[in-house]
Design a protein around this motif. Sequence first.
Motif, PDB file in Angstrom:
ATOM      1  N   SER A 276       0.826  -1.214   0.000  1.00  0.00           N
ATOM      2  CA  SER A 276       0.000   0.000   0.000  1.00  0.00           C
ATOM      3  C   SER A 276       0.860   1.266   0.000  1.00  0.00           C
ATOM      4  CB  SER A 276      -0.953   0.002   1.189  1.00  0.00           C
ATOM      5  OG  SER A 276      -0.228   0.097   2.399  1.00  0.00           O
TER       6      SER A 276
ATOM      7  N   ILE B 271       1.327   2.203  -3.748  1.00  0.00           N
ATOM      8  CA  ILE B 271       0.167   2.459  -4.600  1.00  0.00           C
ATOM      9  C   ILE B 271      -0.047   3.964  -4.683  1.00  0.00           C
ATOM     10  CG2 ILE B 271      -2.321   2.181  -4.859  1.00  0.00           C
ATOM     11  CD1 ILE B 271      -2.045  -0.521  -3.497  1.00  0.00           C
TER      12      ILE B 271
ATOM     13  N   GLU C 133      -2.398   7.392  -9.463  1.00  0.00           N
ATOM     14  CA  GLU C 133      -2.582   6.932 -10.843  1.00  0.00           C
ATOM     15  C   GLU C 133      -2.986   5.458 -10.888  1.00  0.00           C
ATOM     16  OE1 GLU C 133       1.413   5.921 -12.975  1.00  0.00           O
ATOM     17  OE2 GLU C 133       1.829   7.591 -11.627  1.00  0.00           O
ATOM     18  N   HIS C 134      -2.493   4.667  -9.960  1.00  0.00           N
ATOM     19  CA  HIS C 134      -2.879   3.254  -9.898  1.00  0.00           C
ATOM     20  C   HIS C 134      -4.342   3.116  -9.493  1.00  0.00           C
ATOM     21  CE1 HIS C 134       1.583   2.945  -8.947  1.00  0.00           C
ATOM     22  NE2 HIS C 134       1.446   2.416 -10.153  1.00  0.00           N
ATOM     23  N   GLN C 135      -4.754   3.952  -8.546  1.00  0.00           N
ATOM     24  CA  GLN C 135      -6.148   3.906  -8.118  1.00  0.00           C
ATOM     25  C   GLN C 135      -7.093   4.307  -9.243  1.00  0.00           C
ATOM     26  OE1 GLN C 135      -6.232   6.405  -4.652  1.00  0.00           O
ATOM     27  NE2 GLN C 135      -5.393   4.799  -3.327  1.00  0.00           N
TER      28      GLN C 135
ATOM     29  N   LYS D  43      -6.512   4.053 -12.515  1.00  0.00           N
ATOM     30  CA  LYS D  43      -6.538   2.971 -13.505  1.00  0.00           C
ATOM     31  C   LYS D  43      -7.379   1.791 -13.025  1.00  0.00           C
ATOM     32  CE  LYS D  43      -2.184   3.956 -15.833  1.00  0.00           C
ATOM     33  NZ  LYS D  43      -0.844   3.462 -16.171  1.00  0.00           N
ATOM     34  N   ALA D  44      -7.291   1.485 -11.739  1.00  0.00           N
ATOM     35  CA  ALA D  44      -8.081   0.376 -11.186  1.00  0.00           C
ATOM     36  C   ALA D  44      -9.572   0.696 -11.257  1.00  0.00           C
ATOM     37  CB  ALA D  44      -7.663   0.096  -9.751  1.00  0.00           C
ATOM     38  N   GLN D  45      -9.944   1.935 -10.941  1.00  0.00           N
ATOM     39  CA  GLN D  45     -11.347   2.327 -11.017  1.00  0.00           C
ATOM     40  C   GLN D  45     -11.851   2.283 -12.460  1.00  0.00           C
ATOM     41  OE1 GLN D  45     -11.432   6.147  -9.104  1.00  0.00           O
ATOM     42  NE2 GLN D  45     -11.588   5.248  -7.055  1.00  0.00           N
ATOM     43  N   GLN D  46     -11.029   2.720 -13.407  1.00  0.00           N
ATOM     44  CA  GLN D  46     -11.411   2.663 -14.821  1.00  0.00           C
ATOM     45  C   GLN D  46     -11.613   1.226 -15.271  1.00  0.00           C
ATOM     46  OE1 GLN D  46      -8.240   4.793 -16.731  1.00  0.00           O
ATOM     47  NE2 GLN D  46      -9.135   6.813 -16.309  1.00  0.00           N
ATOM     48  N   MET D  47     -10.724   0.352 -14.845  1.00  0.00           N
ATOM     49  CA  MET D  47     -10.834  -1.052 -15.243  1.00  0.00           C
ATOM     50  C   MET D  47     -12.086  -1.705 -14.628  1.00  0.00           C
ATOM     51  SD  MET D  47      -9.514  -3.309 -17.185  1.00  0.00           S
ATOM     52  CE  MET D  47      -7.959  -2.599 -17.602  1.00  0.00           C
ATOM     53  N   LEU D  48     -12.380  -1.380 -13.381  1.00  0.00           N
ATOM     54  CA  LEU D  48     -13.590  -1.905 -12.755  1.00  0.00           C
ATOM     55  C   LEU D  48     -14.840  -1.419 -13.478  1.00  0.00           C
ATOM     56  CD1 LEU D  48     -12.797  -1.733  -8.945  1.00  0.00           C
ATOM     57  CD2 LEU D  48     -13.194  -3.771 -10.326  1.00  0.00           C
TER      58      LEU D  48
ATOM     59  N   TRP E  95     -15.111  -3.460 -16.656  1.00  0.00           N
ATOM     60  CA  TRP E  95     -15.535  -4.835 -16.418  1.00  0.00           C
ATOM     61  C   TRP E  95     -16.977  -4.932 -15.928  1.00  0.00           C
ATOM     62  CZ3 TRP E  95     -10.723  -6.724 -13.235  1.00  0.00           C
ATOM     63  CH2 TRP E  95      -9.653  -6.938 -14.088  1.00  0.00           C
TER      64      TRP E  95
END
Length: 57
Positions: free
Chosen positions: A37, A40, A43-45, A47-52, A55
């Motif tokens: 953590s 992190i 920018e990682h957060q 990208k993770a939100q965009q990917m979620l 999906w």
Amino acid sequence: MKQLKIRQDTKRNNDLLPVVGYTDDVGVLVAALAVVSAYIKEEHQVKAQQMLQKWLG
């Protein structure tokens, strides 16, 4: 009667031992989570939100 009491005490102790065995594993997982953590970034957060969103819609 004493044998029965000894067996019950032994059974109670055996039920507790597996739980004690997992405490070190939990400690390692918490330490690993703390290390990860720290690296992190925002920018990682994002990208993770965009990917979620991609999906799950």
